[in-house]
Design a protein around this motif. Structure first.
Motif, PDB file in Angstrom:
ATOM      1  N   LYS A 189       0.947  -1.270  -0.055  1.00  0.00           N
ATOM      2  CA  LYS A 189       0.024   0.024  -0.060  1.00  0.00           C
ATOM      3  C   LYS A 189       0.695   1.423   0.153  1.00  0.00           C
ATOM      4  N   PHE A 190       2.087   1.135   0.865  1.00  0.00           N
ATOM      5  CA  PHE A 190       2.781   2.621   1.069  1.00  0.00           C
ATOM      6  C   PHE A 190       4.131   2.355   0.442  1.00  0.00           C
ATOM      7  N   ILE A 191       4.735   1.405   1.109  1.00  0.00           N
ATOM      8  CA  ILE A 191       6.329   1.440   0.768  1.00  0.00           C
ATOM      9  C   ILE A 191       6.496   1.089  -0.756  1.00  0.00           C
ATOM     10  N   CYS A 192       5.985   0.228  -1.415  1.00  0.00           N
ATOM     11  CA  CYS A 192       6.263  -0.209  -2.664  1.00  0.00           C
ATOM     12  C   CYS A 192       5.981   1.095  -3.708  1.00  0.00           C
ATOM     13  N   PRO A 193       4.692   1.415  -3.539  1.00  0.00           N
ATOM     14  CA  PRO A 193       4.413   2.640  -4.534  1.00  0.00           C
ATOM     15  C   PRO A 193       5.286   3.859  -4.323  1.00  0.00           C
ATOM     16  N   ILE A 194       5.543   4.061  -3.115  1.00  0.00           N
ATOM     17  CA  ILE A 194       6.364   5.208  -2.699  1.00  0.00           C
ATOM     18  C   ILE A 194       7.767   5.195  -3.325  1.00  0.00           C
ATOM     19  N   ALA A 195       8.418   3.889  -3.043  1.00  0.00           N
ATOM     20  CA  ALA A 195      10.042   3.664  -3.350  1.00  0.00           C
ATOM     21  C   ALA A 195      10.032   3.951  -4.851  1.00  0.00           C
ATOM     22  N   ILE A 196       8.939   2.799  -5.366  1.00  0.00           N
ATOM     23  CA  ILE A 196       9.198   2.843  -6.875  1.00  0.00           C
ATOM     24  C   ILE A 196       8.841   4.145  -7.632  1.00  0.00           C
ATOM     25  N   GLY A 197       8.133   5.021  -7.077  1.00  0.00           N
ATOM     26  CA  GLY A 197       7.672   6.257  -7.384  1.00  0.00           C
ATOM     27  C   GLY A 197       9.201   7.202  -7.456  1.00  0.00           C
ATOM     28  N   LEU A 198       9.706   7.019  -6.414  1.00  0.00           N
ATOM     29  CA  LEU A 198      10.765   7.892  -6.046  1.00  0.00           C
ATOM     30  C   LEU A 198      12.029   7.483  -7.032  1.00  0.00           C
ATOM     31  N   VAL A 199      12.196   6.217  -7.222  1.00  0.00           N
ATOM     32  CA  VAL A 199      13.211   5.665  -8.017  1.00  0.00           C
ATOM     33  C   VAL A 199      12.725   6.168  -9.635  1.00  0.00           C
ATOM     34  N   PHE A 200      11.653   6.035  -9.611  1.00  0.00           N
ATOM     35  CA  PHE A 200      11.074   6.220 -11.200  1.00  0.00           C
ATOM     36  C   PHE A 200      11.403   7.973 -11.412  1.00  0.00           C
ATOM     37  N   VAL A 201      10.957   8.733 -10.528  1.00  0.00           N
ATOM     38  CA  VAL A 201      11.451  10.292 -10.768  1.00  0.00           C
ATOM     39  C   VAL A 201      12.807  10.351 -10.858  1.00  0.00           C
ATOM     40  N   SER A 202      13.533   9.765  -9.887  1.00  0.00           N
ATOM     41  CA  SER A 202      14.983  10.202 -10.007  1.00  0.00           C
ATOM     42  C   SER A 202      15.522   9.549 -11.419  1.00  0.00           C
ATOM     43  N   SER A 203      14.866   8.658 -11.829  1.00  0.00           N
ATOM     44  CA  SER A 203      15.774   8.085 -13.171  1.00  0.00           C
ATOM     45  C   SER A 203      15.140   8.935 -14.364  1.00  0.00           C
ATOM     46  N   LEU A 204      13.960   9.766 -14.185  1.00  0.00           N
ATOM     47  CA  LEU A 204      13.597  10.898 -15.109  1.00  0.00           C
ATOM     48  C   LEU A 204      14.578  12.253 -14.981  1.00  0.00           C
ATOM     49  N   LEU A 205      15.029  12.224 -13.803  1.00  0.00           N
ATOM     50  CA  LEU A 205      15.782  13.450 -13.581  1.00  0.00           C
ATOM     51  C   LEU A 205      17.201  13.431 -14.074  1.00  0.00           C
ATOM     52  N   GLY A 206      17.515  11.916 -13.632  1.00  0.00           N
ATOM     53  CA  GLY A 206      18.810  11.590 -13.986  1.00  0.00           C
ATOM     54  C   GLY A 206      19.188  11.440 -15.528  1.00  0.00           C
TER      55      GLY A 206
END
Ligand code: PHE
Length: 450
Positions: free
Chosen positions: A433-450
């Motif tokens: 519910k929380f950890i997976c979506p947040i963690a995947i989302g964070l990694v996804f955003v940082s891959s876009l920024l990178g």
């Protein structure tokens, strides 16, 4: 419908099929080369943590959705939706996954075609045909088109036979073959000069880079690709699991096998690179960086096999046969995603649906080959950097926020009645519910920024 649906006939059959989907070029080619270029053991540690803490829970979400729905990805997701917009969302996620699987297959088939031609090249040399051997080892339009088509036909032939006689039967044959070739090659490479230096580079950690966002992004992307997540493949494989089976342990076995094979493939590829270096082959560029992934597999390793004389022909054959088998057990799962949808949604017969979708995928693959410079990298990035993490994240949202908790528990309790009192049920629902979506989302955003 359930009476005519296929089902894996045994626990072993499912594990081989799902592990076959998971274990592919991503493990044997992607993981070792990424590890080698991302700080060796530091990448390995990050990968292990992310695979077990994020990818395994996400895999469980997909398998559970499928087993509950007993249908293709779109229908399975719709069954847990409660109102109109959720049903639309279900279509977007399920159909998006099917398209993602088809697109992955269209570039995967090209790479697998290279693997098959590299497998045949030593055979041509042994048969004394220099012309054939040169044609097989040099990139050309005719070679790429022919072998990509050949690989797609092989995949279609297996999938057209259905779940038990196609997917399960061939996974049970090919996976043990893959393991035997892998171990035989490791034993051989370990006995060569330079192997120990490679082993050290792989296993002795340099932890300074472990929190590097780029490393984490690559490790999570690798874990998602490797467990075939976000493509609806694991939803459809989940739908073929009997209600008597324990999903929690099945998912854990598949994750363990996948991670184990990636680790073991590292024991082969990284020492092999250093053995090649000891024989005078360059593996680092002038700036000290490891050569790019495709250069490593298609230039460094063949150079190593060449240096071995006649035995190198056999080793090269075994190595590329290993790659081709790994690719095939994955590609059949990719094709099953659209085929199962077409069969169930449009009531097509399996044989025609498989050939039709195979033909569409071949057309996409040919288009990529003909526009290689622009499309190849683009389709890979589109599916693995965007499609898979986003769709995987949405599956977690479905299970965490849309599926009623009691109904979810009832599904998992089938085949695992004691689950409500165990650690899995205490942690996993929160996680998803929380950890997976947040963690995947964070990694996804940082891959876009990178
Ligand atoms: N898991 C496969 C590999 O590691 C690739 C794959 C991706 C298979 C998506 C199915 C769906 O090579």
């Amino acid at each position: 419908m359930s009476a005519v649906r296929g089902e894996f006939s045994s626990r072993f059959g499912f594990i081989m099929a799902a592990a076959g989907s998971a274990v592919g070029l991503g493990n044997i080619w992607g993981f070792p080369t990424q590890t080698a270029s991302n700080g060796g053991a530091a990448f390995l540690v990050a990968y292990l943590v992310l695979a077990f803490c994020l990818a395994y829970p996400a895999l469980m979400a997909e398998l559970t959705i499928g087993r509950h729905g007993q249908a293709n990805a779109v229908t399975s997701l719709r069954k847990i939706s409660n109102d109109g917009w959720q049903k639309h969302f279900a279509f977007v996620v399920g159909f998006g996954g099917i398209i993602c699987a088809g697109l992955i297959l269209s570039f995967y088939a090209i790479v697998a075609g290279w693997m098959i031609s590299a497998t045949l090249e030593p055979v041509a040399t042994l048969a004394g045909s220099q012309t054939a051997s040169t044609w097989l080892s040099e990139q050309s339009l005719s070679r790429d088109l022919l072998f990509t088509a050949g690989f797609i036909i092989l995949t279609v032939a297996i999938i057209s036979k259905g779940v038990e006689n196609g997917i399960e039967k061939w996974s049970k044959r090919l996976m043990p073959a893959l393991l035997s070739i892998l171990f035989a090659l490791i034993i051989y490479v370990m006995m060569q000069d330079g192997a120990m230096t490679g082993l050290k580079a792989y296993l002795v950690p340099d932890f300074s880079s472990i929190l590097d966002p780029e490393l984490l992004v690559s490790a999570l992307g690798q874990a998602f690709f490797s467990l075939s997540l976000g493509t609806s493949v694991m939803i459809i494989y989940g739908s073929y699991i009997s209600k008597k089976e324990n999903l929690v342990s099945l998912g854990a076995y598949v994750t363990l096998i996948d991670v184990f094979i990636a680790f073991v493939a590292g024991l082969l590829i990284i020492p092999a690179m250093y053995v090649a270096q000891a024989q005078g082959v360059e593996i680092f560029s002038a700036t000290g960086e490891l050569l790019s992934e495709d250069t490593l597999v298609f230039q460094v390793l063949p150079a190593l096999f060449d240096g071995m004389g006649t035995i190198g022909l056999f080793v090269g054959f075994a190595f590329f046969a290993l790659m081709s088998i790994a690719a095939l057990t994955s590609s059949i799962s990719m094709l099953e995603a659209p085929v199962s949808y077409a069969v169930e949604r449009f009531s097509l017969n399996r044989l025609s649906a498989t050939w039709l979708i195979g033909a569409i995928i071949a057309v996409v693959s040919f288009t990529i080959i003909l526009n290689f410079g622009t499309l190849f990298g683009f389709v890979i990035a589109l599916t693995t950097k965007f499609g898979q993490p986003l769709l995987g994240l949405m599956c977690c949202l479905f299970v965490g926020w849309i599926w009623y908790r009691n109904s979810l528990l009832t599904e998992i309790q089938q085949g695992c009645p004691e689950v409500a009192n165990g650690i899995f049920w205490k942690i996993w629902p929160w996680y998803i519910k929380f950890i997976c979506p947040i963690a995947i989302g964070l990694v996804f955003v940082s891959s876009l920024l990178g």
